[in-house]
Design a protein around this motif. Structure first.
Motif, PDB file in Angstrom:
ATOM      1  N   PRO A 160       0.687  -1.169  -0.029  1.00  0.00           N
ATOM      2  CA  PRO A 160       0.020   0.025   0.028  1.00  0.00           C
ATOM      3  C   PRO A 160       0.774   1.171   0.134  1.00  0.00           C
ATOM      4  CG  PRO A 160      -0.854  -1.419   1.508  1.00  0.00           C
ATOM      5  CD  PRO A 160       0.334  -2.193   1.013  1.00  0.00           C
ATOM      6  N   GLY A 161       0.474   2.389  -1.049  1.00  0.00           N
ATOM      7  CA  GLY A 161       1.163   3.577  -1.045  1.00  0.00           C
ATOM      8  C   GLY A 161       2.472   3.513  -1.951  1.00  0.00           C
ATOM      9  N   ASP A 162       2.894   2.128  -2.224  1.00  0.00           N
ATOM     10  CA  ASP A 162       4.218   1.952  -3.105  1.00  0.00           C
ATOM     11  C   ASP A 162       4.168   2.329  -4.565  1.00  0.00           C
ATOM     12  OD1 ASP A 162       5.849   1.152  -0.958  1.00  0.00           O
ATOM     13  OD2 ASP A 162       5.870  -0.776  -1.435  1.00  0.00           O
ATOM     14  N   SER A 163       4.991   2.700  -5.062  1.00  0.00           N
ATOM     15  CA  SER A 163       5.050   2.882  -6.566  1.00  0.00           C
ATOM     16  C   SER A 163       6.476   2.360  -7.027  1.00  0.00           C
ATOM     17  CB  SER A 163       5.035   4.231  -7.121  1.00  0.00           C
ATOM     18  OG  SER A 163       6.088   5.112  -6.523  1.00  0.00           O
ATOM     19  N   LYS A 164       6.376   1.756  -8.168  1.00  0.00           N
ATOM     20  CA  LYS A 164       7.705   1.036  -8.848  1.00  0.00           C
ATOM     21  C   LYS A 164       7.495   1.284 -10.320  1.00  0.00           C
ATOM     22  CE  LYS A 164       8.719  -2.245  -5.395  1.00  0.00           C
ATOM     23  NZ  LYS A 164       9.038  -3.746  -4.933  1.00  0.00           N
ATOM     24  N   SER A 165       8.743   1.356 -11.168  1.00  0.00           N
ATOM     25  CA  SER A 165       8.714   1.238 -12.469  1.00  0.00           C
ATOM     26  C   SER A 165       8.845  -0.074 -12.987  1.00  0.00           C
ATOM     27  CB  SER A 165       9.640   2.163 -12.943  1.00  0.00           C
ATOM     28  OG  SER A 165      10.985   1.775 -12.794  1.00  0.00           O
ATOM     29  N   ILE A 166       8.279  -0.375 -14.252  1.00  0.00           N
ATOM     30  CA  ILE A 166       8.839  -1.575 -14.966  1.00  0.00           C
ATOM     31  C   ILE A 166       9.111  -1.232 -16.553  1.00  0.00           C
ATOM     32  CG2 ILE A 166       7.502  -3.559 -16.220  1.00  0.00           C
ATOM     33  CD1 ILE A 166       5.506  -3.894 -13.878  1.00  0.00           C
ATOM     34  N   LEU A 167      10.400  -1.671 -16.864  1.00  0.00           N
ATOM     35  CA  LEU A 167      10.880  -1.381 -17.990  1.00  0.00           C
ATOM     36  C   LEU A 167      10.736  -2.442 -18.945  1.00  0.00           C
ATOM     37  CD1 LEU A 167      14.245   0.102 -16.492  1.00  0.00           C
ATOM     38  CD2 LEU A 167      12.310   1.393 -17.517  1.00  0.00           C
ATOM     39  N   MET A 168      10.557  -2.333 -20.088  1.00  0.00           N
ATOM     40  CA  MET A 168      10.416  -3.263 -21.202  1.00  0.00           C
ATOM     41  C   MET A 168      11.208  -2.868 -22.345  1.00  0.00           C
ATOM     42  SD  MET A 168       7.029  -4.159 -23.731  1.00  0.00           S
ATOM     43  CE  MET A 168       7.255  -3.169 -25.083  1.00  0.00           C
ATOM     44  N   THR A 169      12.135  -3.699 -22.429  1.00  0.00           N
ATOM     45  CA  THR A 169      13.260  -3.497 -23.714  1.00  0.00           C
ATOM     46  C   THR A 169      12.958  -4.300 -25.007  1.00  0.00           C
ATOM     47  OG1 THR A 169      14.860  -3.093 -21.961  1.00  0.00           O
ATOM     48  CG2 THR A 169      15.654  -3.519 -24.276  1.00  0.00           C
ATOM     49  N   VAL A 170      12.814  -3.508 -26.149  1.00  0.00           N
ATOM     50  CA  VAL A 170      12.840  -4.331 -27.657  1.00  0.00           C
ATOM     51  C   VAL A 170      14.070  -4.450 -28.051  1.00  0.00           C
ATOM     52  CG1 VAL A 170      11.750  -4.458 -29.672  1.00  0.00           C
ATOM     53  CG2 VAL A 170      10.441  -3.620 -27.689  1.00  0.00           C
ATOM     54  N   THR A 171      14.833  -5.544 -28.340  1.00  0.00           N
ATOM     55  CA  THR A 171      15.804  -5.683 -28.952  1.00  0.00           C
ATOM     56  C   THR A 171      15.836  -6.141 -30.375  1.00  0.00           C
ATOM     57  OG1 THR A 171      16.908  -6.249 -26.848  1.00  0.00           O
ATOM     58  CG2 THR A 171      18.201  -6.629 -28.740  1.00  0.00           C
TER      59      THR A 171
END
Length: 161
Positions: free
Chosen positions: A85-96
């Motif tokens: 609760p209250g957390d935030s995180k980033s998710i990265l997607m890489t296209v090679t």
């Protein structure tokens, strides 16, 4: 009568003090443009930030359709993230992409499966669409004035064309 008014007053105070929650327990925000441009052989990265707007923890699992092709592959920095609760995180997607890939625009449907940690049967999906415009490095479409389609041609005339 006073007792009835007291009960109604207590209910109103309780309702006013109860925290309000958005319709979605997890909010998703894309960072940057949903259309990126990259030369073949140069990876491109898309980023999303997810925020837990609820009072329970969630596990978020990203996926992409399509996840690969003859000339490219897609990977996520993490196979899942945990949001308390209250957390935030980033998710990265890489296209090679392969360096030999021709010019093409790739379209991807990205899904985030969100599962409530204390009730595993409670899950829902957020989706987003992104595109990658791949610019060829080799061949006739690679650009003007290149030697073998790779290096800039800085030679003097008549060898500069």
């Amino acid at each position: 009568m006073r007792f009835g008014l007291l009960i109604i007053g207590l209910m109103m105070v309780t309702a006013a003090l109860t925290p309000s929650v958005s319709a979605d327990p997890v909010n998703m925000f894309q960072v940057g443009d949903d259309l990126q441009e990259s030369y073949a052989g140069t990876p491109a990265t898309f980023e999303w930030i997810l925020y837990n707007n609820d009072s329970v923890p969630y596990v978020i699992t990203p996926a992409c359709d399509p996840s690969s092709g003859n000339d490219y592959s897609v990977s996520f920095e993490q196979s899942y993230i945990t949001l308390y609760p209250g957390d935030s995180k980033s998710i990265l997607m890489t296209v090679t992409t392969l360096r030999e890939m021709g010019s093409e625009t790739l379209s991807f449907e990205v899904t985030f499966t969100i599962t409530q940690m204390n009730a595993l049967e409670s899950e829902y999906v957020l989706t987003d669409s992104v595109q990658l415009k791949v610019l060829a490095v080799f061949g006739a479409m690679a650009g003007d004035n290149k030697i073998l389609g790779i290096w800039d041609n800085n030679l003097p005339s008549p060898l500069d064309g």
